[in-house]
Design a protein around this motif. Structure first.
Motif, mmCIF file in Angstrom:
data_model
loop_
_atom_site.group_PDB
_atom_site.id
_atom_site.type_symbol
_atom_site.label_atom_id
_atom_site.label_comp_id
_atom_site.label_asym_id
_atom_site.label_seq_id
_atom_site.Cartn_x
_atom_site.Cartn_y
_atom_site.Cartn_z
ATOM 1 N N ASN A 19 69.438 102.971 62.944
ATOM 2 C CA ASN A 19 70.004 101.458 62.945
ATOM 3 C C ASN A 19 70.498 101.168 64.453
ATOM 4 O OD1 ASN A 19 69.369 101.476 60.189
ATOM 5 N ND2 ASN A 19 71.757 101.512 59.676
ATOM 6 N N GLU A 20 71.141 102.111 65.227
ATOM 7 C CA GLU A 20 71.611 101.834 66.500
ATOM 8 C C GLU A 20 70.345 101.781 67.522
ATOM 9 O OE1 GLU A 20 75.994 103.597 67.164
ATOM 10 O OE2 GLU A 20 74.444 104.861 66.014
ATOM 11 N N ILE A 21 69.555 102.871 67.228
ATOM 12 C CA ILE A 21 68.180 102.884 67.967
ATOM 13 C C ILE A 21 67.239 101.833 67.752
ATOM 14 C CG2 ILE A 21 66.149 104.286 68.712
ATOM 15 C CD1 ILE A 21 69.035 105.340 69.647
ATOM 16 N N GLN A 22 67.100 101.275 66.421
ATOM 17 C CA GLN A 22 66.298 100.161 66.201
ATOM 18 C C GLN A 22 66.908 98.808 66.956
ATOM 19 O OE1 GLN A 22 66.384 100.525 61.997
ATOM 20 N NE2 GLN A 22 64.347 101.433 62.089
ATOM 21 N N GLU A 23 68.231 98.720 67.208
ATOM 22 C CA GLU A 23 68.976 97.668 67.740
ATOM 23 C C GLU A 23 68.691 97.645 69.121
ATOM 24 O OE1 GLU A 23 73.238 97.188 67.025
ATOM 25 O OE2 GLU A 23 73.048 97.542 64.789
ATOM 26 N N LEU A 24 68.617 98.961 69.644
ATOM 27 C CA LEU A 24 68.251 99.033 71.056
ATOM 28 C C LEU A 24 66.562 98.509 71.191
ATOM 29 C CD1 LEU A 24 68.776 99.775 74.071
ATOM 30 C CD2 LEU A 24 67.732 102.177 73.244
ATOM 31 N N GLU A 25 65.793 98.859 70.516
ATOM 32 C CA GLU A 25 64.351 98.562 70.490
ATOM 33 C C GLU A 25 64.480 96.912 70.476
ATOM 34 O OE1 GLU A 25 60.096 99.675 68.409
ATOM 35 O OE2 GLU A 25 61.941 99.697 67.035
ATOM 36 N N SER A 26 65.064 96.453 69.303
ATOM 37 C CA SER A 26 64.956 94.949 69.347
ATOM 38 C C SER A 26 65.244 94.106 70.804
ATOM 39 C CB SER A 26 65.823 94.455 68.291
ATOM 40 O OG SER A 26 65.140 94.935 67.025
ATOM 41 N N PHE A 27 66.686 94.861 71.385
ATOM 42 C CA PHE A 27 67.104 94.332 72.532
ATOM 43 C C PHE A 27 66.123 94.576 73.753
ATOM 44 C CE2 PHE A 27 69.242 95.471 76.528
ATOM 45 C CZ PHE A 27 70.206 94.633 76.814
ATOM 46 N N LEU A 28 65.318 95.539 73.791
ATOM 47 C CA LEU A 28 64.592 95.835 74.999
ATOM 48 C C LEU A 28 63.436 94.858 74.717
ATOM 49 C CD1 LEU A 28 64.917 99.756 75.361
ATOM 50 C CD2 LEU A 28 65.752 97.913 76.705
ATOM 51 N N ARG A 29 63.017 94.305 73.686
ATOM 52 C CA ARG A 29 61.928 93.347 73.572
ATOM 53 C C ARG A 29 62.160 92.117 73.911
ATOM 54 N NH1 ARG A 29 59.236 94.757 67.464
ATOM 55 N NH2 ARG A 29 58.633 97.215 68.090
ATOM 56 N N PHE A 30 63.153 91.588 74.167
ATOM 57 C CA PHE A 30 63.481 90.386 74.589
ATOM 58 C C PHE A 30 63.421 90.595 76.386
ATOM 59 C CE2 PHE A 30 66.050 90.141 70.724
ATOM 60 C CZ PHE A 30 65.534 89.096 70.140
ATOM 61 N N TYR A 72 67.701 112.972 63.191
ATOM 62 C CA TYR A 72 66.337 113.030 63.384
ATOM 63 C C TYR A 72 65.686 111.765 63.722
ATOM 64 C CZ TYR A 72 61.777 114.925 62.172
ATOM 65 O OH TYR A 72 60.266 115.167 62.335
ATOM 66 N N SER A 73 65.979 110.910 62.615
ATOM 67 C CA SER A 73 65.159 109.694 62.336
ATOM 68 C C SER A 73 65.613 108.814 63.612
ATOM 69 C CB SER A 73 65.793 109.093 61.280
ATOM 70 O OG SER A 73 65.306 109.570 60.211
ATOM 71 N N ALA A 74 66.808 108.961 64.042
ATOM 72 C CA ALA A 74 66.902 108.240 65.418
ATOM 73 C C ALA A 74 66.308 108.848 66.736
ATOM 74 C CB ALA A 74 68.508 108.075 65.668
ATOM 75 N N ALA A 75 66.343 110.165 66.611
ATOM 76 C CA ALA A 75 65.227 110.600 67.924
ATOM 77 C C ALA A 75 63.867 110.233 67.878
ATOM 78 C CB ALA A 75 65.435 112.281 67.913
ATOM 79 N N ASN A 76 63.237 110.296 66.735
ATOM 80 C CA ASN A 76 61.879 109.890 66.596
ATOM 81 C C ASN A 76 62.008 108.326 67.090
ATOM 82 O OD1 ASN A 76 60.622 112.048 65.878
ATOM 83 N ND2 ASN A 76 61.067 111.860 63.799
ATOM 84 N N ALA A 77 62.734 107.480 66.722
ATOM 85 C CA ALA A 77 62.622 105.900 66.988
ATOM 86 C C ALA A 77 62.772 105.907 68.396
ATOM 87 C CB ALA A 77 63.936 105.272 66.154
ATOM 88 N N LEU A 78 63.713 106.675 69.199
ATOM 89 C CA LEU A 78 63.856 106.563 70.574
ATOM 90 C C LEU A 78 62.590 107.080 70.871
ATOM 91 C CD1 LEU A 78 65.786 105.997 72.912
ATOM 92 C CD2 LEU A 78 66.262 108.581 72.856
ATOM 93 N N LEU A 79 62.011 108.136 70.786
ATOM 94 C CA LEU A 79 60.616 108.729 71.157
ATOM 95 C C LEU A 79 59.598 107.552 71.275
ATOM 96 C CD1 LEU A 79 60.344 112.414 69.900
ATOM 97 C CD2 LEU A 79 60.798 111.528 72.469
ATOM 98 N N LYS A 80 59.644 106.810 70.071
ATOM 99 C CA LYS A 80 58.601 105.739 70.076
ATOM 100 C C LYS A 80 58.805 104.610 70.951
ATOM 101 C CE LYS A 80 56.785 102.207 66.967
ATOM 102 N NZ LYS A 80 56.792 101.367 65.433
ATOM 103 N N ILE A 81 60.229 104.297 71.488
ATOM 104 C CA ILE A 81 60.383 103.269 72.377
ATOM 105 C C ILE A 81 60.114 103.790 73.797
ATOM 106 C CG2 ILE A 81 62.492 102.103 73.656
ATOM 107 C CD1 ILE A 81 63.956 102.271 71.061
ATOM 108 N N LEU A 82 60.362 105.204 74.034
ATOM 109 C CA LEU A 82 59.770 105.917 75.259
ATOM 110 C C LEU A 82 58.291 105.650 75.351
ATOM 111 C CD1 LEU A 82 62.205 108.696 75.322
ATOM 112 C CD2 LEU A 82 62.441 106.566 76.832
ATOM 113 N N GLU A 83 57.564 105.873 74.230
ATOM 114 C CA GLU A 83 56.086 105.871 74.328
ATOM 115 C C GLU A 83 55.643 104.505 74.648
ATOM 116 O OE1 GLU A 83 54.949 107.138 70.511
ATOM 117 O OE2 GLU A 83 55.289 109.267 71.071
#
Length: 134
Positions: free
Chosen positions: A83-94, A114-125
């Motif tokens: 959830n925290e990484i998804q908030e970061l993803e939303s933040f970075l889209r603005f 594990y799920s947070a790490a995968n979500a962060l990798l998606k942002i980095l990609e």
């Protein structure tokens, strides 16, 4: 760039040099890994460089900087969740408030599940324009 703000960071000369040169040559990457033992000032370097990029000399929070920090010292349990990484993803889209960078700092990636790490990798990609993640 106002390099004086980085004067608050003791040591990390190689890291400071890399970041400053990248900025001065207009070659900032979308992500940086600051590694080393706990407590040596990696977080401080990321914050001070971010404040410099965002031209934020005050102690007030910047609308273009989001920090996620682990809250536990217990290495058996993750404290950064998806959830925290998804908030970061939303933040970075603005877009930036000042037509500048959007910066995310994840302090304590070793505490991500594990799920947070995968979500962060998606942002980095697929980073956004003028996005930097430490």
């Amino acid at each position: 760039m106002n390099i004086q703000l980085l004067a608050n960071v003791i040591g990390h000369e190689k890291g400071k040099k890399i970041l400053i040169n990248a900025f001065q040559n207009n070659k900032l990457s979308h992500s940086y890994i600051l590694s080393g033992p706990k407590g040596i000032g990696k977080y401080l370097l990321a914050v001070e460089f971010s404040k410099t990029l965002l031209n934020n000399k005050s102690r007030q929070a910047s609308p273009d900087l989001m920090v996620i920090q682990s809250t536990t010292e217990n290495k058996k349990h993750s404290s950064i969740n998806i959830n925290e990484i998804q908030e970061l993803e939303s933040f970075l889209r603005f877009t930036s408030a000042n037509n500048s960078y959007r910066i995310g700092i994840v302090d304590g990636v070793e505490y991500m599940n594990y799920s947070a790490a995968n979500a962060l990798l998606k942002i980095l990609e697929e980073p956004g324009n003028k996005t930097i993640i430490f």
